[in-house]
Motif scaffolding. Structure first.
Motif, PDB file in Angstrom:
ATOM      1  N   ARG A  45      16.426 -10.145   0.277  1.00 33.54           N
ATOM      2  CA  ARG A  45      16.610  -8.819   0.865  1.00 33.54           C
ATOM      3  C   ARG A  45      15.495  -8.518   1.840  1.00 33.54           C
ATOM      4  NH1 ARG A  45      19.008  -4.455  -3.002  1.00 33.54           N
ATOM      5  NH2 ARG A  45      18.711  -3.458  -0.992  1.00 33.54           N
ATOM      6  N   LEU A  46      15.817  -7.681   2.815  1.00 36.12           N
ATOM      7  CA  LEU A  46      14.779  -7.228   3.738  1.00 36.12           C
ATOM      8  C   LEU A  46      13.838  -6.299   2.988  1.00 36.12           C
ATOM      9  CD1 LEU A  46      16.900  -6.352   6.868  1.00 36.12           C
ATOM     10  CD2 LEU A  46      15.428  -8.330   6.561  1.00 36.12           C
ATOM     11  N   VAL A  47      12.578  -6.397   3.296  1.00 35.65           N
ATOM     12  CA  VAL A  47      11.611  -5.513   2.659  1.00 35.65           C
ATOM     13  C   VAL A  47      11.227  -4.422   3.651  1.00 35.65           C
ATOM     14  CG1 VAL A  47       9.460  -5.421   1.380  1.00 35.65           C
ATOM     15  CG2 VAL A  47      10.736  -7.567   1.507  1.00 35.65           C
ATOM     16  N   PRO A  48      11.711  -3.213   3.442  1.00 35.16           N
ATOM     17  CA  PRO A  48      11.332  -2.151   4.372  1.00 35.16           C
ATOM     18  C   PRO A  48       9.899  -1.705   4.119  1.00 35.16           C
ATOM     19  CG  PRO A  48      12.695  -1.254   2.628  1.00 35.16           C
ATOM     20  CD  PRO A  48      12.543  -2.730   2.342  1.00 35.16           C
ATOM     21  N   VAL A  49       9.298  -1.098   5.128  1.00 39.20           N
ATOM     22  CA  VAL A  49       7.996  -0.482   4.916  1.00 39.20           C
ATOM     23  C   VAL A  49       8.242   0.778   4.096  1.00 39.20           C
ATOM     24  CG1 VAL A  49       5.951   0.461   6.025  1.00 39.20           C
ATOM     25  CG2 VAL A  49       7.235  -1.352   7.140  1.00 39.20           C
TER      26      VAL A  49
ATOM     27  N   GLU B 102      -0.705 -16.542   1.657  1.00 33.48           N
ATOM     28  CA  GLU B 102      -0.142 -16.795   0.331  1.00 33.48           C
ATOM     29  C   GLU B 102       1.058 -15.914   0.016  1.00 33.48           C
ATOM     30  OE1 GLU B 102      -3.186 -16.573  -2.596  1.00 33.48           O
ATOM     31  OE2 GLU B 102      -4.449 -18.066  -1.582  1.00 33.48           O
ATOM     32  N   GLU B 103       0.986 -14.624   0.419  1.00 33.16           N
ATOM     33  CA  GLU B 103       2.033 -13.705  -0.034  1.00 33.16           C
ATOM     34  C   GLU B 103       3.086 -13.406   1.024  1.00 33.16           C
ATOM     35  OE1 GLU B 103       0.560 -10.158  -1.839  1.00 33.16           O
ATOM     36  OE2 GLU B 103      -1.115 -11.223  -2.792  1.00 33.16           O
ATOM     37  N   ILE B 104       2.650 -13.204   2.256  1.00 29.74           N
ATOM     38  CA  ILE B 104       3.593 -12.696   3.255  1.00 29.74           C
ATOM     39  C   ILE B 104       4.298 -13.830   3.993  1.00 29.74           C
ATOM     40  CG2 ILE B 104       3.901 -11.117   5.187  1.00 29.74           C
ATOM     41  CD1 ILE B 104       2.704  -9.688   2.831  1.00 29.74           C
ATOM     42  N   ALA B 105       3.528 -14.735   4.558  1.00 37.03           N
ATOM     43  CA  ALA B 105       4.111 -15.779   5.403  1.00 37.03           C
ATOM     44  C   ALA B 105       5.206 -16.571   4.697  1.00 37.03           C
ATOM     45  CB  ALA B 105       3.005 -16.698   5.919  1.00 37.03           C
ATOM     46  N   PRO B 106       5.032 -16.945   3.431  1.00 39.30           N
ATOM     47  CA  PRO B 106       6.101 -17.728   2.784  1.00 39.30           C
ATOM     48  C   PRO B 106       7.435 -16.989   2.719  1.00 39.30           C
ATOM     49  CG  PRO B 106       4.086 -17.798   1.491  1.00 39.30           C
ATOM     50  CD  PRO B 106       3.877 -16.763   2.540  1.00 39.30           C
TER      51      PRO B 106
ATOM     52  N   TYR C 115       0.465  -3.167   8.061  1.00 40.23           N
ATOM     53  CA  TYR C 115       1.612  -2.524   8.711  1.00 40.23           C
ATOM     54  C   TYR C 115       2.396  -3.540   9.548  1.00 40.23           C
ATOM     55  CZ  TYR C 115       4.391   0.539  11.658  1.00 40.23           C
ATOM     56  OH  TYR C 115       5.436   1.121  12.307  1.00 40.23           O
ATOM     57  N   THR C 116       1.664  -4.418  10.231  1.00 43.09           N
ATOM     58  CA  THR C 116       2.343  -5.464  11.000  1.00 43.09           C
ATOM     59  C   THR C 116       3.145  -6.362  10.062  1.00 43.09           C
ATOM     60  OG1 THR C 116       0.359  -5.429  12.361  1.00 43.09           O
ATOM     61  CG2 THR C 116       1.978  -7.117  12.865  1.00 43.09           C
ATOM     62  N   TRP C 117       2.560  -6.660   8.916  1.00 42.34           N
ATOM     63  CA  TRP C 117       3.291  -7.461   7.926  1.00 42.34           C
ATOM     64  C   TRP C 117       4.591  -6.759   7.545  1.00 42.34           C
ATOM     65  CZ3 TRP C 117      -1.556  -7.970   4.292  1.00 42.34           C
ATOM     66  CH2 TRP C 117      -2.530  -8.746   4.939  1.00 42.34           C
ATOM     67  N   GLY C 118       4.464  -5.445   7.328  1.00 38.82           N
ATOM     68  CA  GLY C 118       5.640  -4.664   6.955  1.00 38.82           C
ATOM     69  C   GLY C 118       6.720  -4.741   8.024  1.00 38.82           C
ATOM     70  N   LEU C 119       6.292  -4.645   9.279  1.00 39.31           N
ATOM     71  CA  LEU C 119       7.269  -4.736  10.375  1.00 39.31           C
ATOM     72  C   LEU C 119       7.955  -6.098  10.374  1.00 39.31           C
ATOM     73  CD1 LEU C 119       5.462  -3.105  13.449  1.00 39.31           C
ATOM     74  CD2 LEU C 119       7.318  -2.145  12.087  1.00 39.31           C
ATOM     75  N   LEU C 120       7.153  -7.136  10.141  1.00 45.56           N
ATOM     76  CA  LEU C 120       7.710  -8.488  10.192  1.00 45.56           C
ATOM     77  C   LEU C 120       8.672  -8.740   9.030  1.00 45.56           C
ATOM     78  CD1 LEU C 120       4.532 -10.454  11.285  1.00 45.56           C
ATOM     79  CD2 LEU C 120       6.632 -10.211  12.606  1.00 45.56           C
ATOM     80  N   THR C 121       8.303  -8.267   7.836  1.00 47.48           N
ATOM     81  CA  THR C 121       9.175  -8.539   6.686  1.00 47.48           C
ATOM     82  C   THR C 121      10.427  -7.668   6.720  1.00 47.48           C
ATOM     83  OG1 THR C 121       7.838  -7.004   5.401  1.00 47.48           O
ATOM     84  CG2 THR C 121       7.410  -9.350   5.082  1.00 47.48           C
ATOM     85  N   SER C 122      10.387  -6.597   7.477  1.00 48.42           N
ATOM     86  CA  SER C 122      11.580  -5.751   7.528  1.00 48.42           C
ATOM     87  C   SER C 122      12.505  -6.165   8.659  1.00 48.42           C
ATOM     88  CB  SER C 122      11.182  -4.282   7.692  1.00 48.42           C
ATOM     89  OG  SER C 122      10.497  -4.105   8.907  1.00 48.42           O
ATOM     90  N   MET C 123      12.117  -7.236   9.374  1.00 44.47           N
ATOM     91  CA  MET C 123      12.944  -7.661  10.510  1.00 44.47           C
ATOM     92  C   MET C 123      14.012  -8.629  10.019  1.00 44.47           C
ATOM     93  SD  MET C 123      11.568  -9.081  14.127  1.00 44.47           S
ATOM     94  CE  MET C 123      11.222 -10.765  13.703  1.00 44.47           C
TER      95      MET C 123
END
Lengths: 382, 335
Positions: free
Chosen positions: A310-314, A376-380, A292-300
């Motif tokens: 594109r922004l990735v919403p949760v 591998e998936e989120i941070a990049p 969920y934290t990942w989701g928040l970060l990628t949607s920012m």
């Protein structure tokens, strides 16, 4: 506390113990039962549950939340609407216990403020702490200030409630506070009404009102949400400066990660009334271990990002607090829900587990798995 | 603030002029439609053509409508002379013309009736305002308790029961059965001549009328109060550590007053124009009763007079409401 892996003094802030926690002993010789559990932290919330009984069932707005906060530190509580952030702050303030008896929620757990347990104290005692020892800044200053009373009158009222001074002294104090929060011509503006202020000025006045009694705990519930972006930064700066000046503990409640990134020492991510991840701001921002934290970060949104990305919403929407999904509350929206074996995400609720030091997260995936997905998936993508 | 007051006053004048035009228009049109002749109505049964012509000339009924309206308006504001050579009659302001029935100036007739209606409306309104608002607040604060339910059922009964029912029942009980009050008989000189008789005559009308209105106000207050208690600024007030009683009295009640003032202005204005049913039920010689009598006898000038007086009260009540608004809600002042 629901399991042993989440110690009471969990966040890093609590490590800097203040030596002088005033202990109000209830007896001269015998140590009362509660004394054993008296936390060291300035503010300690333990297994807080706020349940609203409704005709459709029990709304579990907050369902087992624990955190600590020290003086001079800022705790950011992040989450979507309905995750229980505001309900938590109202519970700390004791505001759920006011008003109509019938609309009050059931509250359990412990809230310790400066060595005093609040949920077990009398409502009138908590009322006396409100506005003096702990105070609150609300989201929308236009609706949070009484439209019929001048700004000055409302500040004066807050001051005189807790200080036995005459109107003139209180008015001087109000002008002083308005000046302190950066309102030009405070001597004139003190008699203005809330609707005569701009949004930013109104929030400044609200802050002046909250701080007029030098509270030791300040809860800011989405203090910048109703404001212009340019004003937001000013207000955050102001809160930070005043915090330094008064040495208050601050709880910053927001759904905006940008706000807490600037302000918070510690972060607590809430989902469906529970904490899913907590740690220092650095840990939660740079080493998050919950989907969920990942989701928040990628949607920012980020200014340094390529425009094409594109922004990735949760996915999905926040859970109904009446029918919280069984198992992990986040499982219906979690892209990794099927990774842990045996459908455990749908049957068993994950408890907070230590990631490192004071960093905790509640997820069924193994530490290694989550570290791998993050690196591998989120941070990049960020 | 001054501009605000001036603008409201201008509104009042415009409203009154419009009302006078409409009433005068009706006065002028009704005889045309029904085929009757105002001059004939003044003259009475036994008359001749010459007398009617004389009356027509004296009353100015032979002049064009605009001139007649001008004279009428002048009469209301400054009084007018009905000029027929040596036989000139002066009708002092406010002159609404002469009654068909007793050939007295209308105002002469009505001016004794205004205080009756005034005492009825003001006394009752104080009672219902205090009673209704207090009940509403208590009901809101004790929401869904037995007290709240009982109060709201009583209020519903209050709204539903017509005044001629409650009025008759209450006089049956308090005057005829228990004998606590004397037979209702409004003293000729009103309060000044016979305070005891005045109070005796007014107390039941006050209570029955107030009961009817208090019911509405209790329900309105309760609903508004509940809404206000959910406002953010009430939460702020509590967050400041104020006691619940201060939160209610100072913060919630003041906001609750706004809609109540609105309704109160309208109700009071309407009542001052004549509480027809109450006055009839208790045989109080007020404006409402005068209006009913005038209507049943077709006494157009009296009807006009009552209409104008009623309109004046309604407009003035609204003016007071507007000014009160500005006192209660600072946001109103600038607009």
């Amino acid at each position: 506390m629901t399991d042993n892996s989440t110690p009471q003094e969990a966040t890093s802030a609590s490590l800097q113990k203040k030596p002088s926690v005033p202990v109000q002993s209830t007896g001269p010789v015998g140590v009362p039962e509660q004394e054993r559990d008296r936390p060291e932290a300035f503010l300690a919330v333990r297994d807080l549950k706020v349940h609203f009984p409704t005709d459709d069932g029990i709304v579990k707005s907050v369902d087992g939340l624990s955190f600590n906060l020290e003086r001079g530190k800022t705790l950011g509580i992040v989450g979507e609407s309905g995750s229980g952030k505001s309900v938590t702050s109202l519970a700390v303030m004791g505001l759920h216990r006011t008003g109509q008896a019938r609309s009050r929620p059931d509250i359990s757990g412990e809230i310790w403020l400066d060595g005093e347990e609040l949920l077990g104290s009398s409502a009138d005692h908590v009322r006396k702490l409100r506005g003096r020892k702990m105070s609150m800044i609300f989201q929308d200053p236009l609706s949070a200030m009484h439209p019929y009373y001048s700004v000055g009158a409302q500040i004066v009222e807050a001051y005189r409630q807790h200080h036995d001074v005459d109107k003139k002294t209180a008015r001087k104090r109000a002008i002083d506070m308005l000046d302190r929060v950066g309102i030009p011509e405070p001597g004139k503006r003190v008699d203005a009404y809330p609707h005569e202020f701009s949004g930013g000025m109104r929030q400044r006045a609200m802050i002046a009102m909250s701080l007029v009694n030098n509270p030791e705990l300040l809860i800011a519930d989405e203090p910048t949400t109703a404001l212009d972006v340019t004003v937001q930064a000013q207000i955050l700066d102001l809160i930070r400066d005043l915090q330094k000046e008064f040495g208050s503990a601050v709880i910053m409640i927001t759904h905006d990660l940008g706000v807490v990134a600037e302000m918070a020492d510690d972060l607590l991510v809430m989902y469906g009334g529970r904490c899913v991840e907590r740690g220092t701001a650095e840990e939660v921002f740079y080493e998050p271990r919950h989907p969920y934290t990942w989701g928040l970060l990628t949607s920012m949104p980020r200014i340094d990002k390529e425009e094409t990305e594109r922004l990735v919403p949760v996915k999905g929407s926040p859970p109904s607090l009446i029918n919280i999904p069984s198992g992990c509350a986040f499982n219906p929206r979690c892209p990794y829900a099927d990774i842990p074996k045996g459908g455990i995400t749908r049957t068993t609720r994950p408890e907070l587990q230590q990631v490192s030091g004071n960093h905790f997260s509640a997820c069924h995936m193994s530490q290694e798995e989550r570290t791998r997905i993050w690196t591998e998936e989120i941070a990049p993508k960020l | 603030m001054l501009v605000y007051i001036l603008r409201r006053l201008l509104n009042v004048v415009i409203m009154l002029v419009v009302v006078s035009m409409v009433t005068f228009g009706i006065f002028f049109m009704v005889p045309k439609i029904t085929g009757s002749d105002p001059a004939l109505l003044y003259a009475g049964r036994t008359t001749d053509k010459v007398a009617i012509e004389g009356i027509r000339k004296k009353m100015g009924l032979d002049k064009p409508i605009t001139t007649q309206y001008g004279l009428f308006l002048k009469g209301v504001v400054a009084g007018r002379d009905y000029d027929a050579g040596p036989d000139t009659t002066h009708c002092p302001a406010p002159c609404f013309g002469y009654s068909f029935k007793n050939e007295q100036p209308v105002w002469q007739d009505l001016k004794d009736k205004v205080p009756v209606t005034l005492s009825l409306a003001s006394g009752a309104s104080i009672l219902w305002l205090l009673g209704g608002v207090a009940t509403g607040v208590i009901s809101a604060l004790r929401r869904r308790t037995l007290l709240d339910r009982a109060t709201m059922i009583t209020a519903l009964a209050g709204v539903s029961l017509p005044i001629y029912f409650t009025g008759l029942v209450s006089s049956a009980i308090f005057v005829y059965s228990l004998g606590w009050l004397d037979t209702i008989n409004y003293p000729d000189g009103g309060l000044a001549s016979d305070p005891g008789g005045w109070l005796n005559a007014m107390i039941l009308p006050w209570i029955t009328l107030a009961f009817l209105f208090a019911a509405t106000y209790a329900r309105l207050t309760r609903a508004t109060m509940l809404e206000i208690l959910g406002e953010d600024y009430i939460r702020t007030a509590r967050a400041k550590g104020l006691t619940e009683s201060v939160v209610i009295r100072k913060h919630a009640l003041r906001s609750t007053l706004t809609p109540i003032i609105t309704v109160f202005g309208l109700d009071l204005g309407a009542l001052l124009g004549g509480a027809v049913l109450t006055e009839t039920t208790f045989s109080l010689p007020g404006l409402g009763k005068a209006a009913v009598d005038a209507i049943s006898t077709g006494d157009l000038p009296v009807i006009m007079g009552v209409t104008m007086i009623a309109a004046f009260f309604v407009v003035m009540a609204n003016l007071v409401v507007d000014l009160l608004y500005a006192v209660v809600d600072p946001r109103v002042r600038l607009t």
